[in-house]
Design a protein around this motif. Structure first.
Motif, mmCIF file in Angstrom:
data_model
loop_
_atom_site.group_PDB
_atom_site.id
_atom_site.type_symbol
_atom_site.label_atom_id
_atom_site.label_comp_id
_atom_site.label_asym_id
_atom_site.label_seq_id
_atom_site.Cartn_x
_atom_site.Cartn_y
_atom_site.Cartn_z
ATOM 1 N N ASP A 72 47.070 57.679 19.879
ATOM 2 C CA ASP A 72 48.516 57.925 19.916
ATOM 3 C C ASP A 72 49.293 56.619 20.054
ATOM 4 O O ASP A 72 50.326 56.419 19.401
ATOM 5 N N CYS B 203 52.037 54.893 17.265
ATOM 6 C CA CYS B 203 53.408 54.532 17.624
ATOM 7 C C CYS B 203 53.700 53.049 17.407
ATOM 8 O O CYS B 203 54.724 52.689 16.819
ATOM 9 N N ALA C 204 58.769 54.220 19.188
ATOM 10 C CA ALA C 204 58.235 55.484 18.678
ATOM 11 C C ALA C 204 57.484 56.177 19.809
ATOM 12 O O ALA C 204 56.724 55.537 20.536
ATOM 13 N N THR C 205 57.706 57.463 19.971
ATOM 14 C CA THR C 205 57.002 58.250 20.984
ATOM 15 C C THR C 205 56.515 59.549 20.366
ATOM 16 O O THR C 205 57.147 60.079 19.442
ATOM 17 N N ILE C 206 55.398 60.040 20.881
ATOM 18 C CA ILE C 206 54.837 61.300 20.381
ATOM 19 C C ILE C 206 55.130 62.404 21.379
ATOM 20 O O ILE C 206 54.847 62.285 22.566
ATOM 21 N N ILE D 223 56.829 62.889 16.058
ATOM 22 C CA ILE D 223 57.095 61.503 16.442
ATOM 23 C C ILE D 223 58.599 61.298 16.474
ATOM 24 O O ILE D 223 59.301 61.605 15.497
ATOM 25 N N LYS E 113 63.197 62.015 13.647
ATOM 26 C CA LYS E 113 61.982 62.701 14.088
ATOM 27 C C LYS E 113 61.215 63.166 12.858
ATOM 28 O O LYS E 113 61.796 63.616 11.877
ATOM 29 N N ILE F 223 53.719 64.278 12.888
ATOM 30 C CA ILE F 223 52.736 63.197 13.033
ATOM 31 C C ILE F 223 52.037 62.883 11.711
ATOM 32 O O ILE F 223 51.783 61.721 11.394
ATOM 33 N N ALA G 199 53.400 60.067 9.462
ATOM 34 C CA ALA G 199 53.539 58.725 10.051
ATOM 35 C C ALA G 199 53.341 57.575 9.061
ATOM 36 O O ALA G 199 54.055 56.574 9.145
#
Length: 303
Positions: free
Chosen positions: A215, A219, A242-244, A249, A269, A272, A275
């Motif tokens: 993860d 990011c 970037a955050t999950i 994301i 947003k 995932i 990405a």
């Protein structure tokens, strides 16, 4: 693996903490290791602002040379210090689980926030965002390792200085007079540690896969791709995070003018699975929305 894995690192307290963390993880997996600290160009020149030194990878170049000449097998870096293009023959081998990504203000009282103030930082990103929020303040350049910068703040008439929260936390130096800057966008990959190895050293690279945090890797790669397309390197005020969250994301990023008065930002947003190339797409949107002109002005001012 019978051979000893030679771990290259800068010799600051924080860099040694990071290298020892990797060393401990490798030894728990049953591997023999040796720590080889070196001084980087960035550590040796504490008077000149980073952007004036004119080269990328100022904190990684010495370790790159040591690896390419066979003196070390792997190197451990604060990932935010690593250029988005690695030297030929050197590759990313593991991104460790990301720590606190935030910036933090170490202060001598907060009354100055509503008046005039003087803030110390060696980062164009931090300076630009601070001046964007506090346009009546001024800034002063601050260089050196964490301990050196803390001492300089203590001995100065500055109102405060900005640090990476992760760096302070890792060596237990976060003082009571600190304030999380939740509004400040971090440097791409801030809080993440990167281990690099030689591309042709498949045995060592296979071992390091056990240290990779997927993860975190996803990011920071989005953030660094955004940085690479903007051509920021270490010389432009660029923040990205970037955050999950579940299967999504979230991404926030911005390019600022040097004085903080202008910014081009983006917030999106995605799923995932979308990405790949997401950082590039966001960077292109920023460039087309005024970022290209802003970037040209930054480069002209710094040259």
């Amino acid at each position: 693996m019978n051979k000893v894995i030679r771990i290259g690192t800068r010799d600051s307290e924080l860099a040694l903490w990071q290298a020892k963390t990797v060393q401990t993880a490798l030894e728990k997996l049953g591997h023999n290791t040796e720590l080889l600290p070196v001084k980087s160009t960035g550590d040796l020149n504490l008077e000149q602002p980073l952007y004036e030194m004119g080269i990328t990878g100022i904190f990684t170049k010495t370790l790159d040379v040591a690896m390419l000449t066979g003196k070390i097998d792997i190197a451990v870096h604060s990932m935010k210090d690593v250029p988005t293009a690695l030297p030929k023959g050197i590759v990313e081998a593991a991104v460790l689980k990301r720590a606190n990504h935030k910036d933090v203000l170490i202060h001598k009282g907060l009354d100055f926030l509503t008046a005039e103030g003087l803030i110390a930082t060696g980062s164009l990103r931090r300076k630009a965002q601070w001046l964007n929020k506090y346009p009546t303040h001024n800034s002063v350049d601050l260089r050196g390792n964490v301990n050196t910068r803390m001492k300089k703040l203590e001995d100065s008439d500055w109102n405060g200085a900005i640090f990476a929260a992760a760096g302070l936390e890792r060596i237990n130096l976060t003082p009571e007079n600190s304030l999380d800057l939740d509004w400040m966008l971090p440097a791409p990959a801030q809080g993440a540690m990167l281990v690099v190895a030689m591309e042709n050293d498949t045995e060592t690279r296979d071992i390091l896969k056990a240290l990779n945090h997927r993860d975190s890797e996803i990011c920071v790669h989005i953030e660094r791709e955004f940085l690479k397309i903007l051509e920021g390197g270490c010389t432009a005020p660029i923040g990205a995070l970037a955050t999950i969250e579940g299967d999504e994301i979230s991404f926030k990023a911005a390019l600022f003018s040097l004085d903080g008065k202008k910014q081009v930002s983006i917030e999106r947003k995605i799923a995932i699975e979308d990405a790949p190339n997401f950082g590039k797409e966001c960077a292109i949107k920023v460039l087309n929305n005024g970022g290209r002109v802003l970037m040209e002005g930054i480069k002209e001012a710094l040259n």
